[in-house]
Design a protein around this motif. Structure first.
Motif, PDB file in Angstrom:
ATOM      1  N   CYS A 146       0.817  -1.222   0.000  1.00  0.00           N
ATOM      2  CA  CYS A 146       0.000   0.000   0.000  1.00  0.00           C
ATOM      3  C   CYS A 146       0.850   1.271   0.000  1.00  0.00           C
ATOM      4  CB  CYS A 146      -0.956  -0.003   1.195  1.00  0.00           C
ATOM      5  SG  CYS A 146      -2.059  -1.440   1.221  1.00  0.00           S
ATOM      6  N   GLY A 151       1.095   4.087  -3.042  1.00  0.00           N
ATOM      7  CA  GLY A 151       0.776   5.501  -2.836  1.00  0.00           C
ATOM      8  C   GLY A 151       1.898   6.414  -3.290  1.00  0.00           C
ATOM      9  N   ILE A 192       1.703   6.797  -6.956  1.00  0.00           N
ATOM     10  CA  ILE A 192       0.556   7.572  -7.451  1.00  0.00           C
ATOM     11  C   ILE A 192       0.921   9.057  -7.524  1.00  0.00           C
ATOM     12  CG2 ILE A 192      -1.787   8.350  -6.879  1.00  0.00           C
ATOM     13  CD1 ILE A 192      -2.307   5.512  -5.788  1.00  0.00           C
ATOM     14  N   SER A 193       1.388   9.590  -6.396  1.00  0.00           N
ATOM     15  CA  SER A 193       1.775  11.003  -6.373  1.00  0.00           C
ATOM     16  C   SER A 193       2.529  11.276  -5.079  1.00  0.00           C
ATOM     17  CB  SER A 193       0.542  11.913  -6.443  1.00  0.00           C
ATOM     18  OG  SER A 193      -0.188  11.863  -5.226  1.00  0.00           O
ATOM     19  N   GLU A 246       1.906  13.555  -2.955  1.00  0.00           N
ATOM     20  CA  GLU A 246       0.918  13.831  -1.903  1.00  0.00           C
ATOM     21  C   GLU A 246       0.343  12.537  -1.337  1.00  0.00           C
ATOM     22  OE1 GLU A 246       0.728  15.185  -5.043  1.00  0.00           O
ATOM     23  OE2 GLU A 246       1.545  17.148  -4.522  1.00  0.00           O
ATOM     24  N   GLU A 247      -0.016  11.619  -2.234  1.00  0.00           N
ATOM     25  CA  GLU A 247      -0.563  10.332  -1.793  1.00  0.00           C
ATOM     26  C   GLU A 247       0.495   9.542  -1.032  1.00  0.00           C
ATOM     27  OE1 GLU A 247      -3.312   7.394  -1.038  1.00  0.00           O
ATOM     28  OE2 GLU A 247      -3.641   9.408  -1.804  1.00  0.00           O
ATOM     29  N   ALA A 306       0.648  10.949   2.395  1.00  0.00           N
ATOM     30  CA  ALA A 306      -0.528  10.552   3.177  1.00  0.00           C
ATOM     31  C   ALA A 306      -0.384   9.122   3.686  1.00  0.00           C
ATOM     32  CB  ALA A 306      -1.788  10.691   2.331  1.00  0.00           C
ATOM     33  N   ARG A 307       0.095   8.231   2.836  1.00  0.00           N
ATOM     34  CA  ARG A 307       0.248   6.833   3.260  1.00  0.00           C
ATOM     35  C   ARG A 307       1.366   6.673   4.277  1.00  0.00           C
ATOM     36  NH1 ARG A 307      -1.778   2.908  -1.541  1.00  0.00           N
ATOM     37  NH2 ARG A 307      -3.509   4.234  -2.184  1.00  0.00           N
TER      38      ARG A 307
END
Length: 91
Positions: free
Chosen positions: A63, A67, A70-71, A73-74, A77-78
């Motif tokens: 996970c 993330g 993906i970016s 920012e993601e 966040a993860r």
């Protein structure tokens, strides 16, 4: 999210733990020695901890890197989620 193989493995473990907890409930209802009940509680807790660690490992291996890909920012966040999880485990 967990893949199908991981889900099946964890459900099998959780079913086993569920059986342990039912057994503990019966032990409490019967005249059993406290030390015997405590030993079974310890075993159930250890089994739940192994499930938690398996899910944590999956999260770290799948996970979080997903993330990050993906970016930024993601990914951030993860990683924050991961720090929060460690904080909960250490409490």
């Amino acid at each position: 999210m967990l893949d199908v193989a991981q889900q099946q493995l964890l459900v099998t473990r959780l079913n086993r733990i569920e059986g342990q907890v039912r057994g503990i409930r019966r032990m409490v209802q019967e005249p059993r020695l406290c030390v015997e009940i405590l030993q079974q509680l310890s075993a159930a807790e250890a089994a739940l901890n192994r499930v938690s660690l398996a899910i944590l490992k999956y999260h770290v291996e799948h996970c979080v890197p997903e993330g990050v890909n993906i970016s930024p920012e993601e990914g951030s966040a993860r990683l924050k989620e991961l720090v929060d999880i460690f904080d909960r485990f250490s409490s």
